[in-house]
Write a protein that holds these residues in place. Sequence first.
Motif, PDB file in Angstrom:
ATOM      1  N   PRO A  12      38.620  39.854  34.392  1.00 28.35           N
ATOM      2  CA  PRO A  12      38.330  41.031  33.581  1.00 28.35           C
ATOM      3  C   PRO A  12      38.566  42.320  34.376  1.00 28.35           C
ATOM      4  CG  PRO A  12      36.302  39.918  34.206  1.00 28.35           C
ATOM      5  CD  PRO A  12      37.431  39.073  34.691  1.00 28.35           C
ATOM      6  N   GLY A  13      38.834  43.407  33.637  1.00 23.39           N
ATOM      7  CA  GLY A  13      38.995  44.700  34.293  1.00 23.39           C
ATOM      8  C   GLY A  13      40.108  45.512  33.672  1.00 23.39           C
ATOM      9  N   ASP A  14      40.377  46.673  34.269  1.00 24.44           N
ATOM     10  CA  ASP A  14      41.467  47.544  33.841  1.00 24.44           C
ATOM     11  C   ASP A  14      42.766  47.055  34.465  1.00 24.44           C
ATOM     12  OD1 ASP A  14      39.904  49.423  32.364  1.00 24.44           O
ATOM     13  OD2 ASP A  14      39.204  50.273  34.254  1.00 24.44           O
ATOM     14  N   TYR A  15      43.851  47.105  33.695  1.00 26.23           N
ATOM     15  CA  TYR A  15      45.142  46.660  34.186  1.00 26.23           C
ATOM     16  C   TYR A  15      46.181  47.748  33.969  1.00 26.23           C
ATOM     17  CZ  TYR A  15      43.772  41.830  34.995  1.00 26.23           C
ATOM     18  OH  TYR A  15      43.196  40.698  35.489  1.00 26.23           O
ATOM     19  N   THR A  16      47.146  47.783  34.883  1.00 28.75           N
ATOM     20  CA  THR A  16      48.334  48.614  34.734  1.00 28.75           C
ATOM     21  C   THR A  16      49.536  47.702  34.882  1.00 28.75           C
ATOM     22  OG1 THR A  16      47.240  50.550  35.663  1.00 28.75           O
ATOM     23  CG2 THR A  16      49.641  50.545  35.695  1.00 28.75           C
ATOM     24  N   PHE A  17      50.422  47.752  33.902  1.00 28.69           N
ATOM     25  CA  PHE A  17      51.634  46.950  33.940  1.00 28.69           C
ATOM     26  C   PHE A  17      52.819  47.867  34.181  1.00 28.69           C
ATOM     27  CE2 PHE A  17      48.720  44.453  31.282  1.00 28.69           C
ATOM     28  CZ  PHE A  17      48.718  43.272  32.007  1.00 28.69           C
TER      29      PHE A  17
END
Length: 132
Positions: A12-17
């Motif tokens: 879980p968490g914030d993601y940047t692609f």
Amino acid sequence: GEYDAAIVPTAPGDYTFHVTGKIHDRPIDVTVTSGDETFNVVEGTADIQFPAKLPTLTEIVTHLDQVDSRISDLQNASPSRAALDAATSAAEDARKAADRALLIGGGIGLAGLIVGIVAAAMALRATRRAQA
């Protein structure tokens, strides 16, 4: 012109692609971060797990780090003289108990052998009397 790729984040968490490459010789360089206007923050699965909630990978890693730290502390610690004496005394007591058990077991086994020989001799004697 839609391109899809299934991505399943494992934590879980914030993601940047950040996607780079080419489509029909056209360069692509796109960066997308989770948020209200893009995609949702990845949430854990603990709330939907049934019947029991499994620990997260982060919880497991934290626990393993704590165990590794304890093991390292024990390996680096030198035992005190009192601890060595106590361990030596316990080992000697265990050896004495094992020796007693061996003697008692050997004595019981010998007694059983004698009883068996006596019983066989009596049975043989009774058989010879019955034949006579």
